[in-house]
Structure formats: structure tokens, C-alpha cells
Design an enzyme around this catalytic site. Sequence first.
Site, PDB file in Angstrom:
ATOM      1  N   THR A 229       1.079  -4.871   4.251  1.00 42.64           N
ATOM      2  CA  THR A 229       0.786  -5.325   5.592  1.00 42.64           C
ATOM      3  C   THR A 229       0.361  -6.613   5.615  1.00 42.64           C
ATOM      4  O   THR A 229       0.146  -7.420   6.822  1.00 42.64           O
ATOM      5  CB  THR A 229      -0.401  -4.111   6.295  1.00 42.64           C
ATOM      6  OG1 THR A 229      -1.401  -4.178   5.586  1.00 42.64           O
ATOM      7  CG2 THR A 229       0.389  -2.820   6.104  1.00 42.64           C
TER       8      THR A 229
ATOM      9  N   THR B 189       0.784  -1.130   0.136  1.00 42.70           N
ATOM     10  CA  THR B 189       0.154   0.215  -0.166  1.00 42.70           C
ATOM     11  C   THR B 189       0.876   1.294  -0.274  1.00 42.70           C
ATOM     12  O   THR B 189       0.392   2.408  -0.561  1.00 42.70           O
ATOM     13  CB  THR B 189      -1.043  -0.138   1.267  1.00 42.70           C
ATOM     14  OG1 THR B 189      -1.767  -0.957   1.170  1.00 42.70           O
ATOM     15  CG2 THR B 189      -1.637   1.231   1.373  1.00 42.70           C
TER      16      THR B 189
ATOM     17  N   THR C  18      -2.088 -22.439  19.949  1.00 40.19           N
ATOM     18  CA  THR C  18      -3.565 -21.979  20.152  1.00 40.19           C
ATOM     19  C   THR C  18      -4.261 -20.796  19.179  1.00 40.19           C
ATOM     20  O   THR C  18      -3.564 -19.941  18.652  1.00 40.19           O
ATOM     21  CB  THR C  18      -3.352 -21.098  21.663  1.00 40.19           C
ATOM     22  OG1 THR C  18      -4.586 -20.908  22.097  1.00 40.19           O
ATOM     23  CG2 THR C  18      -2.487 -20.329  21.571  1.00 40.19           C
TER      24      THR C  18
ATOM     25  N   THR D  37       1.714  -9.711  14.737  1.00 42.06           N
ATOM     26  CA  THR D  37       0.650 -10.278  13.992  1.00 42.06           C
ATOM     27  C   THR D  37      -0.248  -9.008  13.677  1.00 42.06           C
ATOM     28  O   THR D  37      -0.223  -8.099  14.367  1.00 42.06           O
ATOM     29  CB  THR D  37      -0.342 -11.127  14.970  1.00 42.06           C
ATOM     30  OG1 THR D  37       0.327 -12.375  15.262  1.00 42.06           O
ATOM     31  CG2 THR D  37      -1.608 -11.548  14.098  1.00 42.06           C
TER      32      THR D  37
END
Length: 347
Positions: A89, A13, A277, A166
Site C-alpha cells: 500500500t 502486506t 497544492t 492517495t
Amino acid sequence: MKPKILIVYTGGTIGMIEDPVSKALRPFNFDHLIENVPKVKMLDYEIDHIQFDQPIDSSDMNVKHWDHICHAIADNYDAYDGFVVLHGTDTMAYTASALSFMLEDLHKPVIITGSQLPIGEVRTDGEENLITALQIAADRDINGKPTVQEVAILFEDYLWRGNRSTKRSADNFNAFKSNNYPELAKIGLGIHFNHDVLHKVSDEQPLKPHYNLDTNVMPVDLFPGLSPEVLRHQLFTPGVKGIVLRTYGAGNAPTAPWFIEAVRECIESGRVILNVTQCVNGGVHPKRYVAGNLLAETGVVSGEDLTFEAAITKMMFLFGQGYDAKEVSQRLTRSIAGEMTLSRPKA
């Protein structure tokens, strides 16, 4: 001497422009990007750049692109003080994780950044992110050593360890988060480094770049209603060597015999299963509950507090180095580049 920084421009971007016909954003070249950041000249650095032949949307990122980025850094490693990778991203955390494993004995900064809005727009986060990333790549401690000696993601107010990060938001400027590891730096009026958590190299060795990641891995997400047929179809996909099993809570899964037996057979067939998890905070505690303990008894490897991005790329990396299933299982339990916490206090 002026800091020498190499920018590796992949697309994303930050360098996009609006297509005049479709009005959709598409990647553009580096010259367009740098023309919109005249303040870069005020840094008084020596800055060079390498650009992908065709800048891409990060949704198209793949292991061949990671090889290109790794080569760009490794081939120019001795000539520059630091590196800035401009990247979209959507897959930035995957790239950051992969590079952290591929660049063994890294002791220079590799700062990955991008933006949520194109740099040519009036209201953009791209300009600030690029300038701050360059400043961090050039920063030195009191001994003249690079302050950052690892792969990191710089976005808006924070610098995060790359393989702990993340993407958490598609809308906010603070798009990334490291849920299980503190920020490496807080960005405000100044850049405030958290020196206690920065990776430090005590014995500098020559950089050892690794390529050839193995893509014969896949995720399996648990959800209530998962059928035996669907599970077996996934676990026994032809050619798959490793599976990242995304479990509930502290690493829990169904205790039904059909589930445990399918997992056991999968491992006995020579595949590796890594337990991570689905939760954004915390990690796997295989001995806390019966559900998690049953998985561990079948030979499922605990991923501790690995992010999914780090788990899948770590598995690609290890299989890509030619290790067999047993060796991969063993090495998954060890930290390679600070991607996991090996001893966490029990809750």
C-alpha cells in the site's frame, strides 16, 4: 468463455508472513498467498500469475519494478481479458499513476490491490480485496467490452482511478481516497459501477507501452521558515531536470523577492517547475492570489488538481520520453490518462 485474468504479484502486506525470529512481517511467495484464498476457485476464471523473482515490500518499489510490471502486462496483453496487480500500500498510488502513463491506449482493466493485514491472518482484508479485484477485472458491459478500461485501485469499499488516488490511512481498511475525482465503483452487496466517470475507449488502438522513466526529478515542499540557502540548494541540485513545488492552498508561495528570483533563475537554467497544492482537496488557481500569480509569471506550470503521486510520475514519464524542458512544460498542462481536471469552476 471463462474470463482469463493474469495476476502480477509484486509483494506487499497481502502476501507477507511473520518472521519467526524478529516477528516482523516480510514478503512471501505467491503460492502461500493463493493457498489462503480457496474461494478464488469459486470464480470459475482462468487465472495465471507472474511473480517478481523476489517479492518486495512496496517501500522498495522503483522505476525498474514499474518496467517489470509494464512488461508483464504488455507482453501478455492479447492473451488475457484483465490484469490484477498485487502490491503493497505504501507506494501503490505512485505505481498506479506511473502505469497509467506508461500504458498508452489501454482498453483493458488493470486493477491494483493489496491489504492492510496479511492474507494468512484470521482477520484480514486481503481475501475480499483480491476476490473483488478479480471480479472487476473480469466484468463486461452489455456490449461485451471491459467495464473498466484503465488503471484503477481497488481497496475495501471503493474502486478509484489510479492516478487520482492517495493513501490516506495507515490503519483503516479504506486506506485510499480520490479527493478530486468520484469513485469508479462502490463495493457493497454488489459492485456498483459509476459508469459516467469510467474512462471509455471509443477507438481501440494497439497498446503502446512506454518504459525508460527519468528519475531526475524531485519535490520541494514549502513551509514557513524556509531559508534562501535551503531553497537554492534544492532548486539547483545538480542533474535535476524537474521539480514538483508543493505550495500552500490554491498554489500560493512566498512573495519575497529572494524566493521569486530563485524560482525565476531555476526556470531560466532550463529546469521545469510544476506547482501542486499541499491540500488534499482542490487544486492550483494561479490567478486567484498575488502569491500564486507571481509564480505563474516566472514560468511555473500549474498542476491544476494533480495529486503529488501523479505529478511526480508524470514528470518522470515525460522526461523519460526524451522531451525537452519546453515540451515537458507544455505537456504537463494536458491530461494524458484522466489524471487532472483541466477546467474547474472558479470558487
